[in-house]
Design a protein around this motif. Structure first.
Motif, PDB file in Angstrom:
ATOM      1  N   LEU A   1       0.834  -1.200   0.000  1.00 44.28           N
ATOM      2  CA  LEU A   1       0.000   0.000   0.000  1.00 44.28           C
ATOM      3  C   LEU A   1       0.871   1.252   0.000  1.00 44.28           C
ATOM      4  O   LEU A   1       0.619   2.197  -0.771  1.00 44.28           O
ATOM      5  N   SER A   2       1.899   1.276   0.826  1.00 44.89           N
ATOM      6  CA  SER A   2       2.812   2.420   0.872  1.00 44.89           C
ATOM      7  C   SER A   2       3.501   2.612  -0.469  1.00 44.89           C
ATOM      8  O   SER A   2       3.674   3.747  -0.939  1.00 44.89           O
ATOM      9  N   LYS A   3       3.892   1.536  -1.083  1.00 45.29           N
ATOM     10  CA  LYS A   3       4.553   1.602  -2.391  1.00 45.29           C
ATOM     11  C   LYS A   3       3.619   2.234  -3.433  1.00 45.29           C
ATOM     12  O   LYS A   3       4.032   3.118  -4.190  1.00 45.29           O
ATOM     13  N   ARG A   4       2.355   1.787  -3.459  1.00 46.00           N
ATOM     14  CA  ARG A   4       1.396   2.370  -4.404  1.00 46.00           C
ATOM     15  C   ARG A   4       1.161   3.857  -4.127  1.00 46.00           C
ATOM     16  O   ARG A   4       1.063   4.664  -5.050  1.00 46.00           O
ATOM     17  N   GLU A   5       1.068   4.210  -2.843  1.00 43.12           N
ATOM     18  CA  GLU A   5       0.867   5.617  -2.490  1.00 43.12           C
ATOM     19  C   GLU A   5       2.057   6.466  -2.937  1.00 43.12           C
ATOM     20  O   GLU A   5       1.878   7.572  -3.466  1.00 43.12           O
ATOM     21  N   LEU A   6       3.261   5.953  -2.731  1.00 40.02           N
ATOM     22  CA  LEU A   6       4.459   6.692  -3.165  1.00 40.02           C
ATOM     23  C   LEU A   6       4.515   6.819  -4.690  1.00 40.02           C
ATOM     24  O   LEU A   6       4.903   7.862  -5.217  1.00 40.02           O
ATOM     25  N   GLU A   7       4.127   5.768  -5.393  1.00 35.46           N
ATOM     26  CA  GLU A   7       4.094   5.842  -6.860  1.00 35.46           C
ATOM     27  C   GLU A   7       3.085   6.894  -7.322  1.00 35.46           C
ATOM     28  O   GLU A   7       3.370   7.671  -8.246  1.00 35.46           O
ATOM     29  N   ASN A   8       1.912   6.919  -6.679  1.00 33.68           N
ATOM     30  CA  ASN A   8       0.897   7.917  -7.033  1.00 33.68           C
ATOM     31  C   ASN A   8       1.391   9.329  -6.740  1.00 33.68           C
ATOM     32  O   ASN A   8       1.183  10.257  -7.540  1.00 33.68           O
TER      33      ASN A   8
ATOM     34  N   GLU B   1       3.491  15.372 -12.785  1.00 32.46           N
ATOM     35  CA  GLU B   1       2.474  16.122 -13.537  1.00 32.46           C
ATOM     36  C   GLU B   1       2.499  17.603 -13.155  1.00 32.46           C
ATOM     37  O   GLU B   1       2.360  18.483 -14.018  1.00 32.46           O
ATOM     38  N   GLN B   2       2.672  17.892 -11.851  1.00 30.66           N
ATOM     39  CA  GLN B   2       2.758  19.279 -11.411  1.00 30.66           C
ATOM     40  C   GLN B   2       3.982  19.968 -12.012  1.00 30.66           C
ATOM     41  O   GLN B   2       3.898  21.123 -12.465  1.00 30.66           O
ATOM     42  N   ILE B   3       5.094  19.276 -12.027  1.00 27.74           N
ATOM     43  CA  ILE B   3       6.318  19.859 -12.602  1.00 27.74           C
ATOM     44  C   ILE B   3       6.109  20.122 -14.084  1.00 27.74           C
ATOM     45  O   ILE B   3       6.444  21.204 -14.597  1.00 27.74           O
ATOM     46  N   ASN B   4       5.545  19.148 -14.792  1.00 25.81           N
ATOM     47  CA  ASN B   4       5.299  19.324 -16.225  1.00 25.81           C
ATOM     48  C   ASN B   4       4.345  20.498 -16.481  1.00 25.81           C
ATOM     49  O   ASN B   4       4.545  21.270 -17.421  1.00 25.81           O
TER      50      ASN B   4
END
Length: 93
Positions: free
Chosen positions: A63-70, A77-80
């Protein structure tokens, strides 16, 4: 005493002694097996608890891994988005 009488007495003694001996050994072995069974049952319970904790840790890590990926995708996306109108960002280095 005749041989027949001695043989009868010996058989009578054997007839009483061996069943008592084997009965006692059987009783001791049964006690030992009950103790061993209880110990193994306790070990199995401890292993099941350890497996359950480890499975929960694995699930939490996934779950933590998925949250970090998100979060990583959102930040990219914000940087782009912030760099899309920036002329310097469009130039090759």
């Amino acid at each position: 005493m005749s041989k027949e009488k001695l043989l009868s007495i010996a058989l009578l003694i054997v007839g009483f002694v061996f069943p008592i001996y084997f009965g006692y050994n059987n009783y001791q072995e049964k006690k030992r097996l009950k103790t061993a069974n209880a110990e193994l049952t306790n070990q199995i319970n401890l292993l099941e608890q350890t497996i359950s904790r480890n499975n929960q840790i694995i699930a939490d890590n996934e779950l933590s891994k998925r949250e970090l990926e998100n979060q990583s995708l959102e930040r990219q996306e914000q940087i782009n988005e912030q760099l899309k109108d920036n002329d310097c960002a469009k130039q090759f280095v």
